[in-house]
Design a protein around this motif. Structure first.
Motif, PDB file in Angstrom:
ATOM      1  N   ASP A  14      33.363 -13.537  12.129  1.00  0.00           N
ATOM      2  CA  ASP A  14      33.184 -12.829  10.868  1.00  0.00           C
ATOM      3  C   ASP A  14      34.109 -13.454   9.828  1.00  0.00           C
ATOM      4  N   LYS A  50      35.357  -4.269   8.688  1.00  0.00           N
ATOM      5  CA  LYS A  50      34.420  -5.067   9.468  1.00  0.00           C
ATOM      6  C   LYS A  50      33.314  -5.671   8.611  1.00  0.00           C
ATOM      7  N   TRP A  51      33.009  -6.912   8.907  1.00  0.00           N
ATOM      8  CA  TRP A  51      31.910  -7.618   8.264  1.00  0.00           C
ATOM      9  C   TRP A  51      30.590  -7.066   8.790  1.00  0.00           C
ATOM     10  N   ARG A  85      38.928 -10.311   3.102  1.00  0.00           N
ATOM     11  CA  ARG A  85      38.649  -9.065   3.814  1.00  0.00           C
ATOM     12  C   ARG A  85      39.864  -8.610   4.611  1.00  0.00           C
ATOM     13  N   PHE A 121      35.035 -14.482   1.555  1.00  0.00           N
ATOM     14  CA  PHE A 121      33.613 -14.638   1.239  1.00  0.00           C
ATOM     15  C   PHE A 121      33.419 -14.586  -0.270  1.00  0.00           C
ATOM     16  N   ALA A 123      27.178  -9.219  -0.019  1.00  0.00           N
ATOM     17  CA  ALA A 123      28.042  -9.017   1.143  1.00  0.00           C
ATOM     18  C   ALA A 123      28.092  -7.524   1.423  1.00  0.00           C
ATOM     19  N   GLN A 124      28.580  -7.191   2.636  1.00  0.00           N
ATOM     20  CA  GLN A 124      28.695  -5.783   3.017  1.00  0.00           C
ATOM     21  C   GLN A 124      29.800  -5.654   4.050  1.00  0.00           C
ATOM     22  N   LEU A 125      30.619  -4.618   3.910  1.00  0.00           N
ATOM     23  CA  LEU A 125      31.713  -4.333   4.834  1.00  0.00           C
ATOM     24  C   LEU A 125      31.654  -2.875   5.257  1.00  0.00           C
ATOM     25  N   THR A 160      36.739 -14.144   6.977  1.00  0.00           N
ATOM     26  CA  THR A 160      37.875 -13.429   6.401  1.00  0.00           C
ATOM     27  C   THR A 160      37.852 -13.541   4.880  1.00  0.00           C
TER      28      THR A 160
END
Length: 177
Positions: free
Chosen positions: A22, A40-41, A35, A26, A51-53, A24
């Motif tokens: 994943d 969490k990715w 991140r 982006f 993107a989404q976390l 770190t």
């Protein structure tokens, strides 16, 4: 199947079997976010999302989502239109609605927050309603277009992650300078 064909099939399938680390960092638009290790990715589930976390909560069902959007210069309307769109996804506590322009590391960022009952989903499509939810969002101004960062989830998780969220925004803004 011959041994040669079997070997070729294994070689071709191997990348799908190995999960990439994943990221770190982006990019979203001209910004590069770092991140936090405990966020969490999540692979994006919409072509609109960049993107989404997931932000952990006190339990698995108390996690919050952070989504990132970038549409380019002039895309998706301005700050006020988007702030109102986000706020209209919530009902029940209009007194909790806040929109404030801030300077974060020398960049104008509009912070939007509220709480109440959250109705997610695309306009006109199926919707999911979640009580005791909150929103903490940011619209980061850039010459090449706004970057939208939107955290929604259980109110205790979103409120508890506020300071970390603001520090997280600084990672991208400071890296650009």
């Amino acid at each position: 199947m011959s041994l040669r064909h079997l070997f070729s099939a294994i070689i071709l399938a191997a990348p799908a079997l190995v999960r990439a680390e994943d990221p770190t960092t982006f990019p979203v638009g001209a910004l590069t976010f770092t991140r936090p290790a405990d966020w969490k990715w999540v692979p994006v589930n919409s072509p609109m999302r960049k993107a989404q976390l997931t932000v952990p909560g006190a339990s698995a069902d108390k996690a919050a989502d952070i989504t990132f959007f970038y549409f380019g210069e002039g895309g998706a309307g301005g700050v006020e239109a988007n702030a109102q769109r986000w706020l209209k996804q919530f009902t029940g506590k209009p007194e909790a609605e806040k929109i404030s322009a801030q300077d974060i590391a020398g960049v104008k960022v509009t912070i939007v927050s509220t709480e109440g009952t959250f109705t997610s989903g695309m306009p006109g499509g199926p919707a999911t309603t979640m009580e005791n939810s909150a929103l903490l969002g940011a619209m980061i101004e850039n010459p090449d277009g706004l970057v939208f960062v939107k955290m929604t989830g259980p109110d205790e998780t979103v409120k508890g992650a506020r300071e970390k969220f603001l520090e997280f925004l600084k990672t991208a803004i400071s890296a650009k300078k």
